[in-house]
Design a protein around this motif. Sequence first.
Motif, short mmCIF file in Angstrom:
data_model
loop_
_atom_site.label_atom_id
_atom_site.label_comp_id
_atom_site.label_asym_id
_atom_site.label_seq_id
_atom_site.Cartn_x
_atom_site.Cartn_y
_atom_site.Cartn_z
N ASP A 4 1.16 -1.26 0.04
CA ASP A 4 0.11 -0.14 -0.04
C ASP A 4 0.96 1.42 -0.11
O ASP A 4 0.36 2.34 -0.92
CB ASP A 4 -1.25 -0.21 1.80
CG ASP A 4 -2.32 -0.97 1.20
OD1 ASP A 4 -2.29 -1.30 0.11
OD2 ASP A 4 -2.53 -0.95 2.45
N ASP A 7 1.80 1.64 -3.66
CA ASP A 7 0.16 2.20 -4.15
C ASP A 7 0.19 3.77 -4.30
O ASP A 7 0.06 3.97 -5.30
CB ASP A 7 -0.29 0.98 -3.57
CG ASP A 7 -0.24 -0.27 -4.34
OD1 ASP A 7 0.59 -0.13 -5.39
OD2 ASP A 7 -1.68 -0.74 -3.97
N HIS A 8 0.46 4.33 -3.11
CA HIS A 8 -0.05 5.71 -2.37
C HIS A 8 1.09 6.25 -3.33
O HIS A 8 1.15 7.64 -3.46
CB HIS A 8 -0.10 5.54 -0.86
CG HIS A 8 -1.69 4.55 -0.27
ND1 HIS A 8 -2.66 5.48 -0.77
CD2 HIS A 8 -0.89 4.46 0.67
CE1 HIS A 8 -3.11 4.34 -0.56
NE2 HIS A 8 -2.49 3.90 0.47
N THR A 9 2.48 5.91 -3.00
CA THR A 9 3.78 6.74 -3.93
C THR A 9 3.31 7.18 -5.27
O THR A 9 3.22 7.69 -6.21
CB THR A 9 5.05 5.83 -3.19
OG1 THR A 9 5.51 5.89 -1.68
CG2 THR A 9 6.65 6.82 -3.90
N GLU A 11 0.61 7.04 -6.88
CA GLU A 11 -0.40 7.06 -7.50
C GLU A 11 -0.12 8.75 -6.72
O GLU A 11 -0.51 9.49 -8.32
CB GLU A 11 -1.16 6.66 -5.96
CG GLU A 11 -2.04 5.46 -6.40
CD GLU A 11 -3.45 5.53 -5.50
OE1 GLU A 11 -3.70 6.46 -3.99
OE2 GLU A 11 -3.84 4.56 -5.57
N ALA A 12 1.01 9.40 -6.26
CA ALA A 12 1.24 10.96 -5.77
C ALA A 12 1.92 11.28 -6.87
O ALA A 12 1.88 12.29 -7.34
CB ALA A 12 1.70 10.64 -4.43
N THR A 14 2.16 9.90 -10.24
CA THR A 14 1.75 10.15 -11.52
C THR A 14 0.10 11.55 -10.96
O THR A 14 0.33 11.94 -12.03
CB THR A 14 -0.15 8.45 -11.39
OG1 THR A 14 0.94 7.77 -10.93
CG2 THR A 14 -0.72 8.92 -12.89
N GLU A 15 0.17 11.82 -10.07
CA GLU A 15 -0.70 13.11 -9.92
C GLU A 15 0.37 14.06 -9.75
O GLU A 15 -0.18 14.90 -11.61
CB GLU A 15 -1.28 12.82 -8.47
CG GLU A 15 -2.26 14.31 -8.27
CD GLU A 15 -3.15 14.84 -8.92
OE1 GLU A 15 -3.71 15.22 -9.62
OE2 GLU A 15 -3.80 13.14 -9.51
N ARG A 18 0.69 13.89 -14.31
CA ARG A 18 -0.64 14.47 -14.98
C ARG A 18 -0.46 16.28 -14.81
O ARG A 18 -1.41 16.59 -15.48
CB ARG A 18 -1.66 14.37 -14.05
CG ARG A 18 -2.83 12.35 -14.32
CD ARG A 18 -3.78 12.79 -13.99
NE ARG A 18 -3.80 10.82 -14.05
CZ ARG A 18 -3.90 10.47 -12.65
NH1 ARG A 18 -4.24 10.82 -11.92
NH2 ARG A 18 -4.15 8.75 -12.71
N PRO A 55 2.98 11.05 -0.30
CA PRO A 55 2.09 9.57 -0.10
C PRO A 55 1.44 10.44 1.59
O PRO A 55 2.50 10.71 2.48
CB PRO A 55 3.21 8.61 -0.30
CG PRO A 55 4.25 9.14 -0.47
CD PRO A 55 3.83 10.50 -0.89
#
Length: 107
Positions: A4, A7-9, A11-12, A14-15, A18, A55
């Motif tokens: 997790d 995964d959180h890292t 996601e951050a 990727t943000e 973007r 994250p």
Amino acid sequence: MSHDDRDHTLEALTEHSREGRLLIDEYGDRVTALDGARTRPDLLALFDDLPEPRPRFTEAPQATAPGATVAVPPEPGGALPEPHRPPPTARRHHTNASPASASRSAP
């Protein structure tokens, strides 16, 4: 560090990509570094030059992986704890004479 956490890292990161804060090459480099990270501080270091989001780690990390060894702190007074030793097992007393040789020496 958990899956997790990774995964959180991701996601951050990727943000940030973007939002245009990371070029595709920078994003790829950080994802590669993410794969090699071993600790939460390793993950957070990927964001040293970035604003939020970062994250979020919601639970305490596991102290050790299964089968890993743990360093034991010294006991009060500076002495190291005694290592665990299994109790001694009963030993058989062996003699040099075999049963066959004992019977031959008897009169």
